[in-house]
Design a protein around this motif. Structure first.
Motif, PDB file in Angstrom:
ATOM      1  N   LEU A  20      23.844  12.626  38.939  1.00 15.16           N
ATOM      2  CA  LEU A  20      23.618  12.083  40.284  1.00 15.16           C
ATOM      3  C   LEU A  20      23.350  13.207  41.295  1.00 15.16           C
ATOM      4  CD1 LEU A  20      26.243   9.190  40.465  1.00 15.16           C
ATOM      5  CD2 LEU A  20      23.758   8.998  40.686  1.00 15.16           C
ATOM      6  N   ARG A  21      24.166  14.316  41.101  1.00  9.86           N
ATOM      7  CA  ARG A  21      23.979  15.457  42.016  1.00  9.86           C
ATOM      8  C   ARG A  21      22.574  16.062  41.889  1.00  9.86           C
ATOM      9  NH1 ARG A  21      29.803  18.206  40.971  1.00  9.86           N
ATOM     10  NH2 ARG A  21      30.907  17.079  42.630  1.00  9.86           N
ATOM     11  N   ALA A  22      22.180  16.187  40.619  1.00  4.63           N
ATOM     12  CA  ALA A  22      20.821  16.755  40.403  1.00  4.63           C
ATOM     13  C   ALA A  22      19.744  15.859  41.009  1.00  4.63           C
ATOM     14  CB  ALA A  22      20.582  16.908  38.890  1.00  4.63           C
ATOM     15  N   GLN A  23      19.974  14.574  40.869  1.00  7.34           N
ATOM     16  CA  GLN A  23      19.002  13.613  41.437  1.00  7.34           C
ATOM     17  C   GLN A  23      18.948  13.719  42.959  1.00  7.34           C
ATOM     18  OE1 GLN A  23      19.837   9.662  40.007  1.00  7.34           O
ATOM     19  NE2 GLN A  23      17.869   8.856  40.805  1.00  7.34           N
ATOM     20  N   GLU A  68      16.404  15.564  47.905  1.00  6.81           N
ATOM     21  CA  GLU A  68      16.415  16.399  49.134  1.00  6.81           C
ATOM     22  C   GLU A  68      15.191  17.339  49.161  1.00  6.81           C
ATOM     23  OE1 GLU A  68      21.238  16.686  50.028  1.00  6.81           O
ATOM     24  OE2 GLU A  68      20.244  18.289  48.868  1.00  6.81           O
ATOM     25  N   GLU A  69      14.876  17.880  47.939  1.00 10.12           N
ATOM     26  CA  GLU A  69      13.698  18.774  47.849  1.00 10.12           C
ATOM     27  C   GLU A  69      12.421  18.020  48.234  1.00 10.12           C
ATOM     28  OE1 GLU A  69      13.082  21.980  47.007  1.00 10.12           O
ATOM     29  OE2 GLU A  69      15.258  22.334  47.110  1.00 10.12           O
ATOM     30  N   ARG A  70      12.312  16.812  47.716  1.00  8.50           N
ATOM     31  CA  ARG A  70      11.097  16.020  48.017  1.00  8.50           C
ATOM     32  C   ARG A  70      11.015  15.693  49.500  1.00  8.50           C
ATOM     33  NH1 ARG A  70      12.360  13.427  43.074  1.00  8.50           N
ATOM     34  NH2 ARG A  70      13.257  11.659  44.164  1.00  8.50           N
ATOM     35  N   LEU A  71      12.261  15.430  50.046  1.00  7.75           N
ATOM     36  CA  LEU A  71      12.300  15.093  51.461  1.00  7.75           C
ATOM     37  C   LEU A  71      11.805  16.285  52.317  1.00  7.75           C
ATOM     38  CD1 LEU A  71      13.068  13.024  53.628  1.00  7.75           C
ATOM     39  CD2 LEU A  71      15.393  13.972  53.566  1.00  7.75           C
ATOM     40  N   ARG A  72      12.281  17.497  51.948  1.00 11.05           N
ATOM     41  CA  ARG A  72      11.879  18.694  52.703  1.00 11.05           C
ATOM     42  C   ARG A  72      10.355  18.934  52.591  1.00 11.05           C
ATOM     43  NH1 ARG A  72      16.908  20.825  51.077  1.00 11.05           N
ATOM     44  NH2 ARG A  72      16.017  21.768  49.195  1.00 11.05           N
ATOM     45  N   ALA A  73       9.929  18.715  51.311  1.00 11.63           N
ATOM     46  CA  ALA A  73       8.474  18.909  51.119  1.00 11.63           C
ATOM     47  C   ALA A  73       7.680  17.902  51.962  1.00 11.63           C
ATOM     48  CB  ALA A  73       8.122  18.753  49.631  1.00 11.63           C
ATOM     49  N   ALA A  74       8.201  16.662  51.986  1.00  6.94           N
ATOM     50  CA  ALA A  74       7.496  15.634  52.773  1.00  6.94           C
ATOM     51  C   ALA A  74       7.525  15.973  54.245  1.00  6.94           C
ATOM     52  CB  ALA A  74       8.148  14.268  52.529  1.00  6.94           C
ATOM     53  N   MET A 108      31.604  12.948  33.826  1.00  4.22           N
ATOM     54  CA  MET A 108      31.231  14.206  34.419  1.00  4.22           C
ATOM     55  C   MET A 108      29.727  14.400  34.386  1.00  4.22           C
ATOM     56  SD  MET A 108      32.264  16.893  35.829  1.00  4.22           S
ATOM     57  CE  MET A 108      31.548  18.458  36.213  1.00  4.22           C
ATOM     58  N   SER A 109      29.274  14.136  33.258  1.00  7.41           N
ATOM     59  CA  SER A 109      27.818  14.281  33.113  1.00  7.41           C
ATOM     60  C   SER A 109      27.045  13.292  33.993  1.00  7.41           C
ATOM     61  CB  SER A 109      27.407  14.073  31.652  1.00  7.41           C
ATOM     62  OG  SER A 109      27.817  12.789  31.227  1.00  7.41           O
ATOM     63  N   GLU A 110      27.695  12.171  34.158  1.00  9.84           N
ATOM     64  CA  GLU A 110      27.034  11.176  35.045  1.00  9.84           C
ATOM     65  C   GLU A 110      27.004  11.660  36.501  1.00  9.84           C
ATOM     66  OE1 GLU A 110      27.571   6.474  36.137  1.00  9.84           O
ATOM     67  OE2 GLU A 110      28.549   7.257  34.325  1.00  9.84           O
ATOM     68  N   LEU A 111      28.162  12.322  36.876  1.00 15.20           N
ATOM     69  CA  LEU A 111      28.245  12.860  38.236  1.00 15.20           C
ATOM     70  C   LEU A 111      27.215  13.988  38.438  1.00 15.20           C
ATOM     71  CD1 LEU A 111      29.754  12.775  40.927  1.00 15.20           C
ATOM     72  CD2 LEU A 111      31.383  14.438  39.963  1.00 15.20           C
ATOM     73  N   ASP A 112      27.101  14.830  37.436  1.00  5.83           N
ATOM     74  CA  ASP A 112      26.133  15.943  37.508  1.00  5.83           C
ATOM     75  C   ASP A 112      24.697  15.412  37.624  1.00  5.83           C
ATOM     76  OD1 ASP A 112      28.123  17.757  37.368  1.00  5.83           O
ATOM     77  OD2 ASP A 112      27.907  18.138  35.188  1.00  5.83           O
TER      78      ASP A 112
END
Lengths: 468, 142
Positions: free
Chosen positions: A7-10, A15-21, A1-5
């Motif tokens: 990955l989601r956070a990553q 996505e945030e970096r992509l938007r900023a770029a 579960m923690s591994e899935l979380d």
């Protein structure tokens, strides 16, 4: 579960970096577009400036140039609602409106005076512009308000028209659209436009001045040549007159010496005739002798009168006018010789009966002698006045020249006596002869190193005819 | 009535002689024409008040003749002077006018042309005695 979380956070972070770029890319893209537009605008402006430059440099008419400048300025600086070009009258320091684009012609200088005094182009926006407008007189503000399509202007470009330190006028642009406020990058362009305009106007002005100077020079040369020709002609006439006078002097001298013997012979015949009887055979021969002696007497009289002015040649003559004409004749000669002239001519001189041309020769001769006596320049003074008893006109011609040595003075009026290498020795002899023939006298005072003054006296009363 | 006394002053002795002889012949016994050898002798006659008409030729070098005319003009202003000159020129005429000389003739004239002027000049006066009283003594060189 923690591994899935994890990955989601990553993924979210990615996505945030992509938007900023993407946002950065959009900004860069907009900046690139802006730079491209600016580059295009710059290129267009440079192109316009170059075409104006070419047009101005071949222009020959100030009005055409200033009209073109204000018309181009409106296109060159977007948002311009009015362009005013003023030129300065150099004599009166007055600005006059010479060209308008947009709106009506203002009846005041507006901000042009400020622009004229500015060292370089300047941009006025916001409070600076408000302050500049507020400093105008109320009437000027009203006049400017009436001339501009909108009020108040949102910005203004002011630039002096100058060539080196010479102020020629000003160009004032009023911005009227808020979205197109003038920008500091407009300043070099408006300055370039003003400089081109000033150079073009200055060149036309200089060309006109050069043409006027050229005309003046041609007129001066022509006048100089004319005066020189008249002087040469007068000098040639003087020499010719001097030659004639020398012959005349000789003729008169011979006639005078013959008069007494002829007179004695003629009247002796009367005494012989008295002692002859009426029918004496010698009487016819006596009559022939008397006739022939009368003939000789007539010839002698003609010889004596050689070069003496006849009554027909004598006319009332204004001596002041003659002197002025003579001085005018030698004006160039005097100027080249660095000789200043001063005249004190008695306005109440009566006309005298004289041979004007001969007297002019006398004055010309004495004035030219005075010039010769002042090789390094000096002052020539001419004074006339009326003497009462006996009535005579006195003419004094005075120089500040080298003077005449005492040993020369007794011989000055003798024919062929000269102290000059190129002189004929006839000038003063003929002058004295002419003056004497007019019943006058000529005399001189001279001091070596100080100058010479010739005094001519001419009788005022009309010449009477000979009884003899 | 004594004859009118006419004195002639001319530095040219031949001219003086002819003037004297011809005028004497033309004018007759009512006139006594004399040629003065020098201006001084002419002045002496004028000073003695024994001259009715003075005929002079003020030649170009005759300064003493001019002096005679000036002194006569000053001390005998009523004595008529007639100029008869071989050296006629406008300059001489002007000088004569300055001296108040009104009778001016140029040689080589026929002396008969002079007679009307002489007659008109003397008609208004009475002849003076040749031995008149000496009223003035003055040298021309003064």
């Amino acid at each position: 579960m923690s591994e899935l979380d994890a990955l989601r956070a990553q993924l979210r972070a990615t996505e945030e970096r992509l938007r900023a770029a993407e946002m950065r890319a959009a900004i860069v893209e907009r900046e690139a577009e802006l730079q491209q537009r600016q580059a295009l605008s710059l290129s267009a402006r440079l192109s316009t400036i170059l075409s104006i430059s070419a047009a101005l440099l071949i222009g020959r008419d100030v009005d055409a140039i200033v009209q073109r400048v204000v018309a181009e300025a409106v296109g060159l600086f977007p948002g311009t609602m009015a362009a005013h070009l003023y030129l300065l009258d150099p004599d009166h320091e007055v600005l006059s409106l010479r060209a308008v684009a947009g709106g009506g012609p203002p009846t005041c200088a507006g901000l042009a005076r400020m622009a004229t005094l500015a060292p370089r182009a300047m941009l006025l926006v916001g409070p600076e512009l408000e302050l500049a407008l507020a400093e105008l007189a109320d009437s000027d503000q009203e006049a400017l308000r009436a001339a501009l399509p909108d009020w108040p202007p949102t910005s203004a470009l002011l630039t002096p028209l100058r060539v080196e330190s010479q102020r020629l006028g000003a160009l004032v642009l009023y911005g009227g659209i808020s979205a197109h406020l003038y920008h500091p990058r407009d300043i070099p362009f408006v300055q370039a436009l003003a400089d081109l305009t000033a150079v073009a106007i200055d060149e036309i002005t200089q060309r006109a001045r050069a043409a006027a100077l050229q005309r003046d020079l041609q007129i001066t040369r022509s006048l100089h040549a004319e005066t020189q020709a008249r002087l040469s002609s007068a000098q040639a006439q003087l020499l010719q007159s001097a030659k004639l006078a020398a012959v005349g002097e000789l003729s008169a001298s011979i006639a005078h010496e013959i008069n007494n013997p002829l007179y004695a012979a003629r009247n002796s015949l009367y005494l012989v005739e008295q002692d002859l009887p009426p029918d004496a055979p010698q009487r016819p021969y006596l009559a022939i002798a008397q006739q022939e002696l009368s003939r000789i007497a007539r010839i002698i009289t003609r010889m004596r009168d050689f070069y003496r002015p006849t009554r027909a040649e004598l006319a009332p003559t204004n001596i002041n006018t003659l002197l002025r004409e003579t001085l005018e004749l030698v004006q160039t000669h005097l100027r080249h010789g660095h000789i200043t002239t001063s005249t004190v001519l008695d306005p109440d001189l009566p006309p005298i009966v004289a041979h004007a041309d001969q007297l002019r020769q006398v004055f010309l001769n004495i004035i030219l002698n005075a010039c010769d006596a002042m090789p390094g320049g000096g002052e020539l003074r001419v004074v006339t006045r009326l003497l009462r008893s006996p009535a005579a006109v006195s003419i004094v011609i005075q120089d500040t020249g080298i003077g005449i040595a005492p040993e020369h003075r007794p011989h000055l009026f003798e024919p062929f006596y000269t102290t000059k290498a190129q002189g004929t020795g006839l000038g003063l002899a003929i002058s004295a002869h002419i003056v004497t023939q007019h019943g006058g006298s000529i005399d001189l005072e001279s001091e070596p190193g100080r100058g010479t003054a010739f005094t001519i006296l001419l009788p005022v009363e009309e010449e009477r005819g000979s009884e003899g | 009535m004594p004859p009118w006394q006419i004195h002639v002053v001319d530095e040219d002795p031949v001219a003086a002689l002819i003037t004297q002889r011809a005028l004497q012949a033309m004018l007759g016994e009512a006139y006594h024409v004399l040629a003065d050898p020098t201006p001084d002798t002419a002045w002496l006659a004028c000073a003695n008040n024994s001259v009715d008409l003075l005929i002079v030729d003020p030649g170009p070098r005759a300064s003493s003749t001019l002096a005679l005319m000036r002194v006569v003009r000053s001390f005998r202003p009523g004595l008529p002077i007639l100029v008869l000159t071989a050296y006629d020129s406008p300059g001489l005429r002007a000088r004569m006018r300055e001296l108040g000389i009104e009778r001016y003739f140029a040689k080589p004239l026929d002396l008969r042309d002079l007679l009307p002027t002489i007659a008109a000049t003397l008609s208004a006066s009475t002849p003076k005695s040749p031995g008149g009283a000496s009223l003035l003594t003055m040298s021309l060189s003064a």
